[in-house]
Structure formats: C-alpha cells, structure tokens
Design a protein around this motif. Sequence first.
Motif, PDB file in Angstrom:
ATOM      1  N   UNK A  35      59.782 -24.854 -26.263  1.00 10.34           N
ATOM      2  CA  UNK A  35      60.761 -25.607 -25.421  1.00 10.34           C
ATOM      3  C   UNK A  35      59.795 -26.707 -24.830  1.00 10.34           C
ATOM      4  N   UNK A  36      58.263 -26.777 -25.322  1.00 11.07           N
ATOM      5  CA  UNK A  36      57.011 -27.613 -24.945  1.00 11.07           C
ATOM      6  C   UNK A  36      58.029 -29.046 -25.066  1.00 11.07           C
ATOM      7  N   UNK A  37      58.254 -29.010 -26.071  1.00  8.70           N
ATOM      8  CA  UNK A  37      58.714 -29.854 -27.146  1.00  8.70           C
ATOM      9  C   UNK A  37      60.487 -30.267 -26.125  1.00  8.70           C
ATOM     10  N   UNK A  38      61.094 -29.643 -26.019  1.00  5.37           N
ATOM     11  CA  UNK A  38      62.342 -29.592 -25.697  1.00  5.37           C
ATOM     12  C   UNK A  38      63.042 -30.533 -24.288  1.00  5.37           C
ATOM     13  N   UNK A  44      56.960 -30.145 -21.226  1.00  9.29           N
ATOM     14  CA  UNK A  44      55.580 -30.127 -20.096  1.00  9.29           C
ATOM     15  C   UNK A  44      54.953 -29.849 -21.230  1.00  9.29           C
ATOM     16  N   UNK A  45      53.689 -29.522 -20.891  1.00 11.88           N
ATOM     17  CA  UNK A  45      52.115 -28.750 -20.939  1.00 11.88           C
ATOM     18  C   UNK A  45      52.509 -27.278 -21.523  1.00 11.88           C
ATOM     19  N   UNK A  73      66.189 -27.310 -17.357  1.00 11.69           N
ATOM     20  CA  UNK A  73      64.481 -28.049 -17.814  1.00 11.69           C
ATOM     21  C   UNK A  73      63.624 -26.768 -17.367  1.00 11.69           C
ATOM     22  N   UNK A  74      62.316 -27.395 -17.636  1.00 10.48           N
ATOM     23  CA  UNK A  74      60.913 -25.806 -17.191  1.00 10.48           C
ATOM     24  C   UNK A  74      61.628 -25.077 -16.158  1.00 10.48           C
TER      25      UNK A  74
END
Length: 521
Positions: free
Chosen positions: A40-43, A46-47, A101-102
């Motif tokens: 999910x960080x890659x998609x 985000x950090x 989105x995150x």
Amino acid sequence: MKPEKQEDGLYKWLGLLVVVVGTFMAILDTSIVNIAIPKMMAVFGVTEDSIKWVLTGYMLTMGMVIPLTGYLGDRFGSKKLYIWALTVFTVGSALCGLAPSNSFMIVARIIQALGGGMIMPVGMSMIYQMFPPEERGTALGVWGIAAMAAPAIGPTTGGFIVQYLDWRLIFTVNIPVGVVGVILAILLLRELPKRPTKGFDWIGAFSSAVGLSCLLYVFGESSIDWNDFTNILLILVGAFSLVLFVVNELTHPDPLLDLGLLKIWPFTLSILISSIIGVALFGGVFLLPIFWQNLQGFTALQTGMFMFPSAVATGITMPIGGRLFDKFGAKPVVLPGLILLAITTFQLTNITLSTDPHTIMIIYMLRGVGIGLAMMPSSTAGMNAVPIHLIARASALSNVVRQVANSLGVTILTTFMTNTQVTTYYRMAEKVNWFNSGSVYLMNAVKGLFMQGGMYSGDAQGVSVQVIYGVLQRQALVQAIDDTFFVTFLIVLITVVLGLLIPKQKPVVEASSEDHQVIME
C-alpha cells in the motif's frame, strides 16, 4: 427428545455458526492487513508515518467502540447490534477495497472498525446467552477456532494474496462472506432479552474513549520514542482519563462498563489468565517472523507456512479443551495447558541461527496446543460465574481489558527486544578492536578470504570489518529474541500460579437455568 428440544438444539449450533463466521472475518482482518502495508505504501506513494494510520485508526476505533457494546446490546438487543456491526464491517471492507488514496483508506478502515470492534464482544455475549452453562465450554471452544486461529493464519493468507494475487482481495474477500453472514443472522438468530437501561453514561463513554485512544495510540507503536513529549503527554492524558473513568463507573447507577463485576473472583481470574495468554500468543506471532525473515532469510509466505501448524493445532485443541471443560471443569484442563505453554516458551529461549526451522515449528505447534487448552476454558469458567443478565456487560469489560493488555504487552516486549539488541551489540562490538588478539586473528582470517578472491588488501580489510560487525548485529538480534522469549516465559509462569487458584468445581450461575429457559423460548 421432544421436537421443541430438537429445534432449540439445532438453533444453538446454527446461531454459533453465524457468530463464528463474523468473528473469524473480523479478527482475520486485523492480522492480515499488516502484510499488505509495504504494498500500500508503494501504491499510494506515502511514507511509513502516513500509512501507519491505516493500522492505528482501526485499532483506536476498536478501543472506543468495544466499551459501548454492553450498553448498546442491552438497549437495542444483541441480534440487531450484531447485524448492524457485521453490515458496517462489510461496507467498510468494500470501501477499503476501492480506496484510491491513503486518506480514503484510513477513513474506510475507521468505518470497518466501527463494526469490527463490536463483532467479537457481541458474538461472545450471544453464545453465553444461547448455551446453558454445561455446554458453554464446547461452544466457546468452537468459537475459539475463529478467535485464536485467525491471527495465526493471517500472515500466511496475507503473504499469499500479496505475493500471487491482487492485494485488494485482502479487503474485498470480506464482502461475500459478510453478505452471507448478515443474511444468516437475519434468518437464523433470535432476539435475546433486552436489559432495561437507566440512561447513557456520557462521562464514562467520553473518558473511556479518550483514555483508551491515547494509551492504545502510544502503546500501539512498534517502538516508542520516550524523548517525544507528545507520547508522554498522551500517556498522562490517557491515565488521567482512565482514573476519571474508574471513579465514574463505580458511582454511576448504570455504568458503561460494570467494574463491579471484578468483585466476582472467578471472572477476574479468567480475565488475568486470558490477558496474559494473549500477550504470550501475540508475542510469539511477533518474534518468530522477525527470526525467520530477518535472520534466516525466509519470505513472508514461507514464514506463514512455518506458523500455520500452530494455528491448526490451536484450532483443533480448542473444541477439545471446551469439551473437557464441560466434563471436568476448568482446572484439570487449563493447568496442563498453561504448563505446556510455559515449557514450550522456555524451549524458544535457546534458538540460534543454526536451529532447524522445523524444530522451531514443532515447538511452536505444541505451544499452540497449550494455548488451545488454556484460553477458552479459563474464559468460560469466569463468564459462567457472571449472572446471565450481566453477560453483555461482562463480555465488553473482558474484551476491553484484553485489548489493552495485548497492546501494552506486545509494546513492552518490543521495547525490551530493541533495547536488549542495542545493549548486546555494543557489549560485543567493544571487544572487537586491534588490542584484542582474538579480534585481530578473526579480522585477518576474513581479510585473507577476500584477498584470495582478488580483492586489494585495503579494500579487503574494510570489508572484513563490515562483515564482522554485521555478524555481531545478527548475533545481537538472536540474543535479544531469546531474552524476549525468556521474559515471555516468566510472564507465562504467572498464569501457572493463577491456574492453581482456579476453583476445582465449576461455578454455578445464579438463576442460570431459568434465564436460559427464557432465552430459548
């Protein structure tokens, strides 16, 4: 057997099936998501600081809604509340699967937790009300397959989905299961008696929400920065809020969480034992993946496969333990389980880099047998001591205490492991210098190996030092894991002592048969 008796017997087990479906889905989701965090960080691009709210938001929301389940169950009825919780969880899962989105994912996870946080305590409460005391051990053993096996197989399932399928299946797979669960709940479950309420405990709700949210936020971190004033402030606010909560609950005519139930010694004893077993369970789930992945180089899927036999052992043993509890009471079942848990945990204090992973797998599987024997009978014995009309409140209180204990326990183990690793590394590293003949010999030997491969002397010397310090870091981590398992072993020993205090005879619930007859009618 009379037809109505047959119908009642069939209803109980069908109702249990409905509760197991929802419980398994909700608890599995709490452990399966962790594996997908890097994806999910890659998609979402985000950090770690941003993605952590996908986990933290879910956990904080659960901490806030669990205390409300007792009141809401009494106010609206367990069946309606269970259907509502399962529906909200399913809708939240669908939103998570569609998250672009995150930020959207965080909101969806909060919605998911609004339902997921209530499924387990409401389900447990319904089981205690549907089954008479002499059958609760078996029923809770079956239910425990979902409650305890789901966290163990979560990493395996999540690793397989992330590695071979679409990571969004982690959430969307809940949709058909949730829809079926809601339909079955509407068709099969009966509404259980409501308990008259005198009014909503607003002070209790606010103080518990603030207190639990602050503490779970801090203790839910994988590593706590004690130099960060925000963490200190949150702990102080959380502690003050919980003190206010306790004072309010002890004086309120209709408290949100009935702390007076802690006067029932078998119930309090069961909470203590169950909480410590939970810490031991999640401590193992936390430590062994680090050993297998970070030190022995296994993938997440391979690690999950090594942990899977323990989940199977726990799932098989729980119904057996429940059945034995119904026949012999809690102590003859719980005490051997706790002793087995202590022995196997102690065996994990001596693992090394050369330890065969299959040996660890067998020890961990036997550890799962101990947990399966001890967890549900101890919990059932405590709940059987609670009057039937207070079961919903007792379930909420038990789940709140265990949620906080698990978060606090895992954080303590994590902090201890990190500090031990650092201390051990520096203690070993300070001995590696040019004044130590053993160190000089080792560095020269490693340097010679690199030079034989064609490396220049200066480069070989620098690389040899890096290799040696890398080995020291690995050894320090192994020692830290062993020491953390030893601390876990000491914690488990406490449960063995508590197990000796379990009453030999099963507690008799006041007016249980009459209350149960009203429910079945």
